[in-house]
Write a protein that holds these residues in place. Structure first.
Motif, PDB file in Angstrom:
ATOM      1  N   LEU A 256      50.840  38.097  43.205  1.00 19.29           N
ATOM      2  CA  LEU A 256      49.901  39.148  42.820  1.00 19.29           C
ATOM      3  C   LEU A 256      48.877  38.581  41.853  1.00 19.29           C
ATOM      4  O   LEU A 256      49.216  38.167  40.745  1.00 19.29           O
ATOM      5  CB  LEU A 256      50.648  40.316  42.171  1.00 19.29           C
ATOM      6  CG  LEU A 256      49.828  41.571  41.894  1.00 19.29           C
ATOM      7  CD1 LEU A 256      49.372  42.194  43.214  1.00 19.29           C
ATOM      8  CD2 LEU A 256      50.656  42.566  41.099  1.00 19.29           C
ATOM      9  N   PHE A 257      47.616  38.539  42.288  1.00 22.13           N
ATOM     10  CA  PHE A 257      46.509  38.139  41.425  1.00 22.13           C
ATOM     11  C   PHE A 257      46.079  39.377  40.652  1.00 22.13           C
ATOM     12  O   PHE A 257      45.858  40.438  41.244  1.00 22.13           O
ATOM     13  CB  PHE A 257      45.329  37.615  42.260  1.00 22.13           C
ATOM     14  CG  PHE A 257      44.091  37.344  41.446  1.00 22.13           C
ATOM     15  CD1 PHE A 257      43.873  36.096  40.900  1.00 22.13           C
ATOM     16  CD2 PHE A 257      43.154  38.343  41.223  1.00 22.13           C
ATOM     17  CE1 PHE A 257      42.731  35.845  40.146  1.00 22.13           C
ATOM     18  CE2 PHE A 257      42.017  38.107  40.479  1.00 22.13           C
ATOM     19  CZ  PHE A 257      41.807  36.847  39.932  1.00 22.13           C
ATOM     20  N   ILE A 258      45.962  39.246  39.337  1.00 23.17           N
ATOM     21  CA  ILE A 258      45.582  40.388  38.505  1.00 23.17           C
ATOM     22  C   ILE A 258      44.463  39.967  37.570  1.00 23.17           C
ATOM     23  O   ILE A 258      44.550  38.933  36.914  1.00 23.17           O
ATOM     24  CB  ILE A 258      46.775  40.877  37.659  1.00 23.17           C
ATOM     25  CG1 ILE A 258      47.915  41.317  38.563  1.00 23.17           C
ATOM     26  CG2 ILE A 258      46.357  42.004  36.728  1.00 23.17           C
ATOM     27  CD1 ILE A 258      49.208  41.573  37.836  1.00 23.17           C
ATOM     28  N   MET A 259      43.409  40.784  37.514  1.00 23.90           N
ATOM     29  CA  MET A 259      42.365  40.628  36.505  1.00 23.90           C
ATOM     30  C   MET A 259      42.252  41.972  35.796  1.00 23.90           C
ATOM     31  O   MET A 259      42.192  43.019  36.448  1.00 23.90           O
ATOM     32  CB  MET A 259      41.012  40.237  37.102  1.00 23.90           C
ATOM     33  CG  MET A 259      39.937  40.030  36.023  1.00 23.90           C
ATOM     34  SD  MET A 259      38.296  39.581  36.662  1.00 23.90           S
ATOM     35  CE  MET A 259      38.594  37.904  37.208  1.00 23.90           C
ATOM     36  N   ARG A 260      42.239  41.923  34.464  1.00 26.96           N
ATOM     37  CA  ARG A 260      42.157  43.143  33.666  1.00 26.96           C
ATOM     38  C   ARG A 260      41.044  42.991  32.649  1.00 26.96           C
ATOM     39  O   ARG A 260      40.960  41.975  31.951  1.00 26.96           O
ATOM     40  CB  ARG A 260      43.489  43.387  32.940  1.00 26.96           C
ATOM     41  CG  ARG A 260      43.579  44.722  32.251  1.00 26.96           C
ATOM     42  CD  ARG A 260      44.908  44.862  31.526  1.00 26.96           C
ATOM     43  NE  ARG A 260      44.956  44.056  30.326  1.00 26.96           N
ATOM     44  CZ  ARG A 260      44.448  44.416  29.153  1.00 26.96           C
ATOM     45  NH1 ARG A 260      43.846  45.573  29.014  1.00 26.96           N
ATOM     46  NH2 ARG A 260      44.536  43.617  28.108  1.00 26.96           N
ATOM     47  N   LEU A 261      40.181  44.005  32.560  1.00 24.76           N
ATOM     48  CA  LEU A 261      39.123  44.001  31.551  1.00 24.76           C
ATOM     49  C   LEU A 261      39.743  44.318  30.192  1.00 24.76           C
ATOM     50  O   LEU A 261      40.525  45.261  30.061  1.00 24.76           O
ATOM     51  CB  LEU A 261      38.043  45.022  31.901  1.00 24.76           C
ATOM     52  CG  LEU A 261      37.303  44.785  33.224  1.00 24.76           C
ATOM     53  CD1 LEU A 261      36.303  45.895  33.493  1.00 24.76           C
ATOM     54  CD2 LEU A 261      36.607  43.427  33.210  1.00 24.76           C
ATOM     55  N   SER A 262      39.408  43.536  29.181  1.00 29.41           N
ATOM     56  CA  SER A 262      40.069  43.652  27.881  1.00 29.41           C
ATOM     57  C   SER A 262      39.721  44.934  27.142  1.00 29.41           C
ATOM     58  O   SER A 262      40.586  45.520  26.491  1.00 29.41           O
ATOM     59  CB  SER A 262      39.717  42.445  27.007  1.00 29.41           C
ATOM     60  OG  SER A 262      40.145  41.263  27.625  1.00 29.41           O
ATOM     61  N   ALA A 263      38.487  45.391  27.192  1.00 32.03           N
ATOM     62  CA  ALA A 263      38.094  46.575  26.422  1.00 32.03           C
ATOM     63  C   ALA A 263      38.658  47.856  27.022  1.00 32.03           C
ATOM     64  O   ALA A 263      39.263  48.670  26.326  1.00 32.03           O
ATOM     65  CB  ALA A 263      36.572  46.670  26.328  1.00 32.03           C
ATOM     66  N   SER A 264      38.509  48.043  28.307  1.00 31.37           N
ATOM     67  CA  SER A 264      38.908  49.309  28.940  1.00 31.37           C
ATOM     68  C   SER A 264      40.321  49.274  29.502  1.00 31.37           C
ATOM     69  O   SER A 264      40.932  50.316  29.713  1.00 31.37           O
ATOM     70  CB  SER A 264      37.944  49.647  30.078  1.00 31.37           C
ATOM     71  OG  SER A 264      38.066  48.699  31.130  1.00 31.37           O
ATOM     72  N   GLY A 265      40.830  48.078  29.773  1.00 32.64           N
ATOM     73  CA  GLY A 265      42.137  47.966  30.414  1.00 32.64           C
ATOM     74  C   GLY A 265      42.076  48.187  31.915  1.00 32.64           C
ATOM     75  O   GLY A 265      43.093  48.152  32.606  1.00 32.64           O
TER      76      GLY A 265
END
Length: 185
Positions: A101-110
């Motif tokens: 599972l490739f996951i990218m998460r934006l730090s400010a909004s989650g």
């Protein structure tokens, strides 16, 4: 908690004895075991949650650890993101498969993006980036944090310095973002 007051010296004694006697970690008192002993051996009328809080306080004190210490993080909207691969199992058409599972998460909004691949090869890593950027409608303007993935890192150097894969450098250059790598361990 007033009900716990008379039992605090007993609890502290048990926990200090664990440390002084160098009891192996797996055999030391847990909060649940402390509560059970108080009830079983002393007929104490105390709640498990009150005991749990006091045990945590004493253990932190014994370990010289400050309680309730947090370090706040602030990230500007659209500035930073985190990327990682994780393994999971799924039953597809009756067959149990191990998938990545490739996951990218934006730090400010989650806000996150995830996609499954059959491997963690560099092609999947790059495709995950392209699909995530399309999903978010752009590329984070600051840093993207990585956990020393083999698709990006050839060798870990001192501190946070890394010898990065040339194709990964080309990906970063194409999209115009900087990478940041976690400390090993």
């Amino acid at each position: 908690s007033p009900a716990l007051g008379p039992w605090k010296p007993v609890i502290r004694g048990w926990l200090e004895a664990d440390v002084a006697d160098k009891v192996p970690r797996k055999q030391r008192h847990t909060a649940r075991r402390v509560w059970q002993r108080l009830v079983d051996e002393h007929d104490a009328q105390v709640s498990e949650s009150a005991v749990r809080g006091f045990v945590a306080e004493v253990k932190a004190e014994l370990a010289n650890v400050a309680m309730d210490v947090t370090v706040g993080q602030e990230h500007a909207p659209g500035a930073d993101a985190e990327v990682d691969f994780g393994e999971f199992r799924a039953r597809i058409d009756g067959q149990l498969l191990v998938l990545q599972l490739f996951i990218m998460r934006l730090s400010a909004s989650g806000r996150g993006f995830a996609i499954a691949f059959v491997h963690q090869a560099q092609e999947a890593f790059f495709e995950g980036h392209a699909l995530a950027f399309a999903h978010f409608g752009g590329v984070p303007a600051g840093l993207i944090r990585y956990d020393n993935l083999k698709a990006a890192v050839l060798r870990i150097l001192l501190g946070r310095d890394r010898l990065e894969n040339e194709r990964f450098i080309a990906l970063r250059s194409h999209y115009g973002y900087d990478s940041f790598f976690c400390e090993p361990g």
